[in-house]
Write a protein that holds these residues in place. Structure first.
Motif, mmCIF file in Angstrom:
data_model
loop_
_atom_site.group_PDB
_atom_site.id
_atom_site.type_symbol
_atom_site.label_atom_id
_atom_site.label_comp_id
_atom_site.label_asym_id
_atom_site.label_seq_id
_atom_site.Cartn_x
_atom_site.Cartn_y
_atom_site.Cartn_z
ATOM 1 N N VAL A 75 0.817 -1.211 0.000
ATOM 2 C CA VAL A 75 0.000 0.000 0.000
ATOM 3 C C VAL A 75 0.853 1.265 0.000
ATOM 4 O O VAL A 75 0.415 2.321 -0.451
ATOM 5 C CB VAL A 75 -0.974 0.031 1.201
ATOM 6 N N MET A 76 2.086 1.168 0.484
ATOM 7 C CA MET A 76 2.934 2.359 0.523
ATOM 8 C C MET A 76 3.725 2.552 -0.765
ATOM 9 O O MET A 76 4.395 3.556 -0.932
ATOM 10 C CB MET A 76 3.895 2.275 1.710
ATOM 11 N N ASP A 77 3.675 1.592 -1.656
ATOM 12 C CA ASP A 77 4.337 1.749 -2.948
ATOM 13 C C ASP A 77 3.437 2.595 -3.839
ATOM 14 O O ASP A 77 2.393 2.146 -4.293
ATOM 15 C CB ASP A 77 4.594 0.381 -3.577
ATOM 16 N N ASP A 78 3.828 3.838 -4.081
ATOM 17 C CA ASP A 78 3.012 4.819 -4.805
ATOM 18 C C ASP A 78 1.701 5.031 -4.041
ATOM 19 O O ASP A 78 0.611 4.684 -4.491
ATOM 20 C CB ASP A 78 2.728 4.343 -6.230
ATOM 21 N N ALA A 79 1.856 5.610 -2.856
ATOM 22 C CA ALA A 79 0.736 5.750 -1.919
ATOM 23 C C ALA A 79 -0.438 6.516 -2.518
ATOM 24 O O ALA A 79 -1.603 6.171 -2.265
ATOM 25 C CB ALA A 79 1.220 6.438 -0.644
ATOM 26 N N GLU A 80 -0.164 7.558 -3.296
ATOM 27 C CA GLU A 80 -1.262 8.352 -3.858
ATOM 28 C C GLU A 80 -2.133 7.521 -4.787
ATOM 29 O O GLU A 80 -3.365 7.596 -4.748
ATOM 30 C CB GLU A 80 -0.697 9.571 -4.599
ATOM 31 N N ALA A 81 -1.499 6.725 -5.640
ATOM 32 C CA ALA A 81 -2.259 5.856 -6.544
ATOM 33 C C ALA A 81 -3.007 4.794 -5.748
ATOM 34 O O ALA A 81 -4.151 4.429 -6.076
ATOM 35 C CB ALA A 81 -1.321 5.207 -7.559
ATOM 36 N N THR A 82 -2.365 4.304 -4.679
ATOM 37 C CA THR A 82 -2.997 3.290 -3.836
ATOM 38 C C THR A 82 -4.277 3.819 -3.205
ATOM 39 O O THR A 82 -5.288 3.100 -3.131
ATOM 40 C CB THR A 82 -2.017 2.841 -2.733
ATOM 41 N N ILE A 83 -4.237 5.055 -2.751
ATOM 42 C CA ILE A 83 -5.419 5.649 -2.115
ATOM 43 C C ILE A 83 -6.608 5.654 -3.071
ATOM 44 O O ILE A 83 -7.735 5.323 -2.678
ATOM 45 C CB ILE A 83 -5.098 7.084 -1.633
ATOM 46 N N LYS A 84 -6.369 5.986 -4.315
ATOM 47 C CA LYS A 84 -7.459 6.018 -5.301
ATOM 48 C C LYS A 84 -8.066 4.634 -5.497
ATOM 49 O O LYS A 84 -9.290 4.479 -5.539
ATOM 50 C CB LYS A 84 -6.930 6.557 -6.633
#
Length: 588
Positions: free
Chosen positions: A460-469
């Motif tokens: 989840v922390m790998d490219d956190a912004e994309a993960t949030i979406k």
């Protein structure tokens, strides 16, 4: 004689002067001999500056220029290539100095831009004082002859069907690679490939379609290797590849994987859509042999070992490889076919609500039962599935099977059981993830609220912004989200607040020594307190002792799972566990 000269040379204006010059510098018999020597050839007469003063009919036909267009120009003005121009000037200078006759070749450009390869022979004409007055250049167009020679040379080294190097060129290159590798103590690989089921294609569709398949296969193979590698057609449906300058054995397996992937796409033979695969055998220099014959034999043996495993795989020959490497190759070879062979099973480990002391859910855990290798632990094959990409299809199978099972339990009255399924890193990043989840829920009829997806903190922390979406879209479906192995990653509190998650799972490494290690106890305490402040549920995994359980209960941990309650159980056994509604400690 003058008539013969007029026929041979189309001179303009100066024919009489040139004729007289020739006659003064040589006897009539010499002129006749010269004329006979040059009949049918290109003939130019050049002055001492190299300028054209005579341009015969063959020159006009070959070049497309008329005499008036070339009069006064130098021979090298018509040469195509810079190196030819330089050599022509050097040769002309030698002739003027008396170093004749001179023979050479160069590319002559015609008026329409066509190149002609001309073989020239030049002779100087001298006066009574032995001074060079003119130079006669005679030439023959050898373009077609050279093309034929080149074609014959090509056919002697390349296969006419596939346009790949043939066995002759292959052996030559392999000999050079072997010599270089010996000299500089470098490793290289030899791959022996065979098309699976080629005989069936030939027999069912005919040899023309078989030849077409070979051409198409030959076109795919070079795209799987480097420019410095050699792909050759060994004959029939066999190909060989030389991979020089290897740093690691793994580089050879990566090429083999590319080949298998390249052959996963269909071949279109006329109106037929065909699927064919490759069996690949690999030998490594120097471990598998120090000479060409041994390396070829061992790669061939490895190829047949791969074919014996059902094809569509690769096999290293190296008998001295350690058992772990051999095990990995065995797993990879079998993993690709495990789904279609129905070798996977799901076991389920119960989660216990520490407040109500009841089963709140189960975690679906995959198991692989291979007929040859036996029961294989997920810790062994999941990383390999991730690396090879097979995890995508495996993950979909797990999700579909788990949802189907959860819906079945609901249908028989076992309600309130939350089904937890792990998503791998590669699966989570798949562009089809959301549509796949939607389709599976629709197909199985499982309510989204009965499903929980678990992701590791690292994922989840790998490219956190994309993960949030992505997590928000999953959450909007009504699905629960849990962060697995929490405490092992590097998530910050600021991001944790933004993730639309429902639960944190304390990693078993902290639970294991929670009663004896003050640091682990402090970390577990902090995680539980932080989670509750964020209104998140906390699950402790890996609970194996009563002491761990009591400590977690004292901290207010919401749920727990581990061997203290139950090992992962088969479908039949977990149904008994769920329906018994009795939680026993340390007996499962």
């Amino acid at each position: 004689m003058d008539n013969n000269i007029e026929k041979l040379f189309k001179l303009s204006g100066t024919i009489g002067e040139i004729h007289n010059s020739i006659c003064r510098s040589a006897g009539q018999q010499d002129i006749l001999t010269a004329i006979l020597d040059i009949v049918g050839a290109l003939v130019l007469i050049l002055d001492r500056e190299g300028r054209v003063i005579c341009f015969n009919h063959t020159c006009e036909e070959t070049s497309g220029y008329g005499f008036e267009e070339v009069r006064g120009k130098c021979l090298w003005d018509f040469l195509t290539r810079e190196e030819d121009t330089d050599s022509a000037k050097v040769n002309f200078k030698k002739i003027l100095e008396g170093n004749y006759p001179a023979a050479y070749e160069n590319f002559w450009s015609s008026k329409d831009g066509t190149e002609h390869l001309i073989a020239w022979s030049s002779t100087a004409l001298v006066n009574e004082n032995s001074e060079v007055t003119y130079v006669i250049a005679t030439g023959i167009d050898i373009t077609e002859r050279k093309l034929t020679e080149q074609r014959l040379q090509y056919l002697s080294h390349f296969d006419s069907l596939t346009d790949l190097p043939n066995r002759t060129l292959f052996y030559d290159r392999l000999s050079h690679v072997l010599g270089h590798s010996r000299r500089y103590n470098q490793m290289f690989a030899l791959l022996f490939l065979d098309i699976d089921g080629f005989k069936f294609i030939n027999n069912s569709l005919g040899h023309d379609m078989g030849d077409l398949l070979l051409k198409m296969a030959a076109a795919r193979l070079p795209k799987c290797v480097r420019e410095s590698d050699t792909v050759a057609h060994a004959g029939a449906d066999e190909f060989v590849i030389i991979l020089p300058l290897l740093e690691q054995v793994r580089e050879a397996s990566l090429v083999a994987e590319k080949i298998l992937d390249a052959f996963s796409a269909p071949f279109y033979l006329d109106t037929h859509e065909c699927f064919v695969t490759m069996s690949v055998g690999i030998s490594i220099y120097p471990g598998d042999g120090d000479d060409i014959d041994t390396l070829l034999r061992n790669s061939d043996i490895a190829m047949y070992q791969a074919k014996g495993k059902g094809g569509n795989t690769y096999q290293f020959y190296n008998p001295d490889m350690n058992s772990r490497a051999l095990r990995r190759l065995q797993l990879e070879n079998n993993l690709r076919k495990a789904l279609e062979k129905n070798e996977f099973r799901l076991h389920y480990q119960p989660k216990i609500d520490l407040n109500s002391w009841s089963v709140s859910g189960v975690e679906a855990l995959i198991r692989w039962q291979n007929p040859q290798l036996g029961m294989i632990s997920p810790a062994e094959f999941i990383p390999l599935a991730e690396e090879t990409g097979v995890i995508i299809s495996i993950g979909e199978w797990v999700l579909r099977t788990a949802c189907t099972q959860a819906k079945h339990w609901q249908d028989i009255g076992c309600n309130g059981i939350l089904m937890s399924v792990n998503l791998s890193a590669r699966q989570f990043k798949s562009k089809n993830l959301l549509s796949s989840i939607e389709n599976i829920l629709r197909e199985t009829g499982l309510p989204p609220g009965s499903l929980e997806l678990e992701l590791t903190e690292t994922v989840v922390m790998d490219d956190a912004e994309a993960t949030i979406k992505i997590l928000r879209e999953i959450k909007n479906m009504g699905i629960h989200i849990a962060i697995d192995d929490f405490g092992m990653g590097y998530s910050s509190l600021s991001y944790l607040k933004r993730f639309p998650i429902d639960c944190l799972k304390i990693d078993r490494s902290f639970v294991n020594d929670i009663t004896t290690d003050t640091d682990d106890a402090a970390i577990a305490t902090a995680i539980i307190a932080m989670s509750h402040s964020l209104k998140l549920k906390v699950i402790a995994e890996g609970v194996e002792t009563n002491g761990q359980l009591y400590f977690l209960c004292a901290l207010g941990c919401d749920e727990a799972q581990g061997y203290l309650f139950s090992r992962p159980l088969s479908v039949e056994d977990i149904e008994v566990y769920i329906t018994s509604k009795e939680i026993k400690l340390g007996t499962n």
